[in-house]
Write a protein that holds these residues in place. Structure first.
Motif, short mmCIF file in Angstrom:
data_model
loop_
_atom_site.label_atom_id
_atom_site.label_comp_id
_atom_site.label_asym_id
_atom_site.label_seq_id
_atom_site.Cartn_x
_atom_site.Cartn_y
_atom_site.Cartn_z
N UNK A 1 0.72 -1.32 0.27
CA UNK A 1 -0.10 -0.02 -0.10
C UNK A 1 0.75 1.35 -0.04
N UNK A 2 2.19 1.17 -0.12
CA UNK A 2 3.06 2.31 0.03
C UNK A 2 3.01 3.23 0.96
N UNK A 3 2.72 2.60 2.28
CA UNK A 3 2.37 3.39 3.45
C UNK A 3 3.58 3.18 4.44
N UNK A 4 3.75 4.07 5.34
CA UNK A 4 4.87 3.67 6.49
C UNK A 4 4.30 3.94 7.74
N UNK A 5 4.46 3.65 8.94
CA UNK A 5 4.03 3.59 9.92
C UNK A 5 5.15 4.02 11.12
N UNK A 6 5.04 5.02 11.64
CA UNK A 6 6.01 5.43 13.00
C UNK A 6 5.25 5.56 14.26
N UNK A 7 6.17 5.32 15.25
CA UNK A 7 5.40 5.73 16.71
C UNK A 7 6.33 6.47 17.29
N UNK A 8 5.91 7.49 18.02
CA UNK A 8 6.53 8.62 18.60
C UNK A 8 6.19 8.78 19.88
N UNK A 9 7.36 8.75 20.76
CA UNK A 9 7.00 9.17 22.20
C UNK A 9 7.30 10.64 22.24
N UNK A 10 6.10 11.42 23.01
CA UNK A 10 6.34 12.90 23.24
C UNK A 10 7.03 13.05 24.40
N UNK A 11 8.32 13.82 24.04
CA UNK A 11 9.38 13.83 25.14
C UNK A 11 9.98 15.21 25.33
N UNK A 12 9.99 16.14 24.12
CA UNK A 12 10.48 17.64 24.33
C UNK A 12 10.01 18.34 22.95
N UNK A 13 10.62 19.37 22.86
CA UNK A 13 10.09 20.45 21.85
C UNK A 13 9.81 19.71 20.51
N UNK A 14 10.81 19.16 20.01
CA UNK A 14 10.83 18.51 18.71
C UNK A 14 9.58 17.48 18.41
N UNK A 15 9.67 16.47 19.64
CA UNK A 15 8.33 15.64 19.51
C UNK A 15 7.21 16.32 19.47
N UNK A 16 6.90 17.12 20.63
CA UNK A 16 5.75 17.67 20.76
C UNK A 16 5.15 18.55 19.64
N UNK A 17 6.17 18.85 18.87
CA UNK A 17 5.53 19.54 17.46
C UNK A 17 4.86 18.83 16.46
N UNK A 18 5.27 17.27 16.73
CA UNK A 18 4.45 16.18 16.05
C UNK A 18 2.97 16.02 16.18
N UNK A 19 2.72 16.56 17.58
CA UNK A 19 1.20 16.27 17.77
C UNK A 19 0.27 17.35 17.10
N UNK A 20 0.94 18.37 16.20
CA UNK A 20 0.18 19.07 15.12
C UNK A 20 -0.33 18.56 14.14
N UNK A 21 0.44 17.23 13.74
CA UNK A 21 0.19 16.59 12.66
C UNK A 21 -1.39 15.86 12.65
N UNK A 22 -2.03 16.26 11.58
CA UNK A 22 -3.38 15.65 11.53
C UNK A 22 -3.67 14.74 10.23
N UNK A 23 -4.71 14.02 10.42
CA UNK A 23 -4.90 12.98 9.25
C UNK A 23 -5.41 13.93 8.06
N UNK A 24 -4.85 13.51 6.69
CA UNK A 24 -4.90 14.27 5.66
C UNK A 24 -3.98 15.80 5.40
N UNK A 25 -3.13 15.81 6.33
CA UNK A 25 -2.00 16.81 6.22
C UNK A 25 -0.58 16.44 5.64
N UNK A 26 0.24 17.03 5.79
CA UNK A 26 1.39 16.50 5.31
C UNK A 26 2.47 16.33 6.14
N UNK A 27 3.53 15.48 5.99
CA UNK A 27 4.63 15.52 6.66
C UNK A 27 5.89 15.31 5.93
N UNK A 28 6.89 15.93 6.42
CA UNK A 28 8.55 16.14 5.57
C UNK A 28 9.24 15.22 6.16
#
Length: 329
Positions: free
Chosen positions: A125-152
């Motif tokens: 299906x050409x999909x990748x799954x990652x799991x992120x533990x929220x620990x600091x500024x960088x990882x907390x920023x990933x909480x802004x990611x929403x379904x249908x949005x983009x990720x770099x």
């Protein structure tokens, strides 16, 4: 004098020679280090010096950056977030192997690049799954990611696991996997590889500090013996874990993968030494800090006896050698 076997994860790939070779700091090629003779420390079937010469004494083109569409986001009380996103087919294939990881950010700001291990790479299906533990500024920023949005993302990178040779060597054997916390995510590609090589896999999981076993859905697709227990007790390998490991070894297990913090890996290594089972093959998570992923910035370096400096974003190693002779100051 006996030379230490040094293995670069990128040697012989499309990303070799890299910037380290261009600046005379190649991990394996003596001539790329400025020597006048050929003394390759770990031959991968490709002459790195010749490749560098043919490329005009310049490094090969590095990893590319991709903007990917987010398919699904699962948020567990802002402590853990699982992200599934679409990616180019070749990148998905490159990220199937154990130890694969990518750098992720949510916008054009490079300061928010964070290395994350691949939990699952679905080539159908050409999909990748990652799991992120929220620990600091960088990882907390990933909480802004929403379904249908983009990720770099930037990748692929492969040195997220030490002892890959030991993983590849396991065929028709019995294997034990110890996974704790966020280590449940990079455990999945290792388990899938072991199963594909006809190994009998037993998994012991410690969910702490999470309440959910977020690997359960993927593991349910395979017929694997999975149990839960507390692997650590006051910073030491727990008595329950020791009993389970000893029973597994009596049952014929001769390989253990440790997916967790260094303190867990260190505890397992010491326990195996205490019971005189140094013959057991090991692999473990690479928990060194990553920043550039190319061995340039020095964030992943560690100093060892004999004034040796190792760049662990590229250098493969046996788990036992990571702690032997390591300077902790």
């Amino acid at each position: 004098m006996v030379k230490e076997a040094i293995d670069c994860i990128d040697a012989g790939t499309e990303y070799c020679p890299c910037k380290l070779a261009e600046y005379g700091q190649c991990l394996t090629c003596s001539q790329c280090q400025g020597e006048v003779f050929c003394d390759c420390l770990n031959w991968k079937g490709v002459c790195i010096y010749q490749e560098l010469h043919n490329n005009g004494n310049k490094a090969k083109e590095g990893r590319k950056t991709f903007e990917c569409s987010v398919v699904e986001v699962q948020n567990y009380n802002d402590k853990l977030v699982i992200i599934k996103f679409k990616a180019p087919h070749k990148l998905v294939i490159d990220l199937v192997k154990p130890g694969s990881y990518v750098f992720i950010r949510t916008d054009g700001n490079n300061y928010f690049d964070v290395p994350i291990s691949i939990m699952n790479s679905d080539i159908e299906n050409d999909t990748i799954m990652v799991a992120v533990e929220i620990r600091g500024v960088k990882t907390a920023k990933l909480l802004d990611i929403k379904t249908g949005g983009n990720i770099v993302i930037r990748g692929p990178y492969w040195n997220g696991v030490f002892g890959i040779k030991n993983i590849l060597a396991q065929k028709n054997n019995k294997a034990l996997v110890l996974a704790r916390g966020i280590g449940l995510a990079p455990m999945i590609p290792v388990v899938k590889k072991l199963i594909s090589q006809s190994n009998d896999v037993q998994i012991i999981i410690d969910k702490d500090p999470f309440e959910e076993n977020f690997s359960e859905e993927i593991l349910s697709e395979y017929k694997i013996e999975v149990s839960e227990c507390s692997l650590l007790d006051k910073g030491k390998l727990s008595d329950h874990a020791k009993v389970l490991i000893k029973d597994s070894l009596k049952n014929g297990t001769n390989y253990i993968h440790v997916a967790g913090a260094d303190i867990l890996t260190y505890g397992v290594i010491n326990y195996l030494s205490d019971i005189n089972r140094n013959d057991v093959s090991l692999s473990c998570c690479n928990n060194f800090k990553m920043c550039c992923g190319e061995g340039i910035c020095g964030a992943c370096t560690s100093r060892f006896s004999g004034h040796r400096v190792k760049r662990f974003c590229k250098e493969q190693a046996d788990p036992r050698s990571i702690f032997e002779g390591r300077r902790f100051i």
